[in-house]
Write an enzyme that holds these catalytic residues in place. Structure first.
Site: not given
Ligand code: AMP
Length: 208
Positions: A166, A155, A88, A127, A13
């Site tokens: 996740r 990360r 999400r 990554r 993404k």
């Molecule tokens: P991402 O960069 O989208 O993979 O997000 C990294 C982390 O941020 C996720 O594993 C969650 O802990 C938190 N996070 C990001 N977006 C959301 C969301 N829409 N709802 C809840 N937690 C989120």
């Protein structure tokens, strides 16, 4: 264009969003990026979110919804937006829907990047990103150039354990959002397996 970029962690993404933003001048709303910035800044939100993020769990809906609703109200979103990593959960999708109905605007597209679980773990654990430019690399599939290699970082939630959490959350809590958008007839599914260029070509075709 008002769209959601949807898909499991590691689907590409972030990589595809960066490419799409070169073509479409819309606001990019990545909740993951916003939350990481909050953690880095040490804000109240960041302190509340950090533990969940490290473990690969979802940050509570209310915190994330407040963040997105506030962001959607900013002027740059008037020209369109790309939501990345939000919604999400079903309550997040409902909160988004209410916000958009109140604003009198409609979503046009939910683009789902489909990647099998078996590939996700390999993609995520390899990554790395460049803290100076934000560019995303992969140790095997897209290695950073020599001048960048020494400074790339991983990360905190890209460990195998957090990745599996996740993925489990994605299947249990995030995919149930899709029927809501399927009912509106705005979902397009794109094969996310292949090189970034191959996937971009499919994404552009789906948007067209
Ligand atoms: P991402 O960069 O989208 O993979 O997000 C990294 C982390 O941020 C996720 O594993 C969650 O802990 C938190 N996070 C990001 N977006 C959301 C969301 N829409 N709802 C809840 N937690 C989120």
């Amino acid at each position: 264009m008002r769209m959601i970029l949807f898909g499991p962690p590691g689907a590409g993404k972030g990589t595809q969003a960066a490419r799409l933003l070169e073509r479409f001048q819309v606001a990019h709303l990545s909740t993951g990026d916003m939350l990481r910035a909050a953690v880095k800044a040490g804000s109240e939100l960041g302190q509340a979110a950090e533990g969940y993020m490290k473990r690969g769990e979802l940050v509570p809906d209310q915190l994330v919804c407040d963040l997105v609703v506030e962001r959607l109200g900013q002027p740059d979103c008037e020209k369109g937006f790309m939501l990345d990593g939000f919604p999400r959960t079903v309550p997040q999708a409902e909160a988004l829907d209410q916000t958009l109905v109140r604003a009198g605007i409609a979503l046009e597209l939910v683009l789902v990047l489909e990647v099998p679980d078996a590939l996700i773990v390999e993609r995520i654990t390899g990554r790395r990103s460049d803290p100076q430019t934000g560019a995303i690399y992969h140790l095997k599939f897209n290695p950073p150039p020599a001048e960048v290699a020494d400074r790339v970082v991983q990360r905190a939630d890209d460990t195998e354990e957090a990745c599996r959490t996740r993925l489990a959350k994605y299947h249990a809590e995030t995919t149930p959002v899709l029927p809501f958008y399927d009912a509106k007839g705005i979902v397009k599914r794109v094969d996310g397996v292949g090189t970034p260029d191959e996937v971009t070509a499919r994404v552009i075709a789906a948007i067209a």
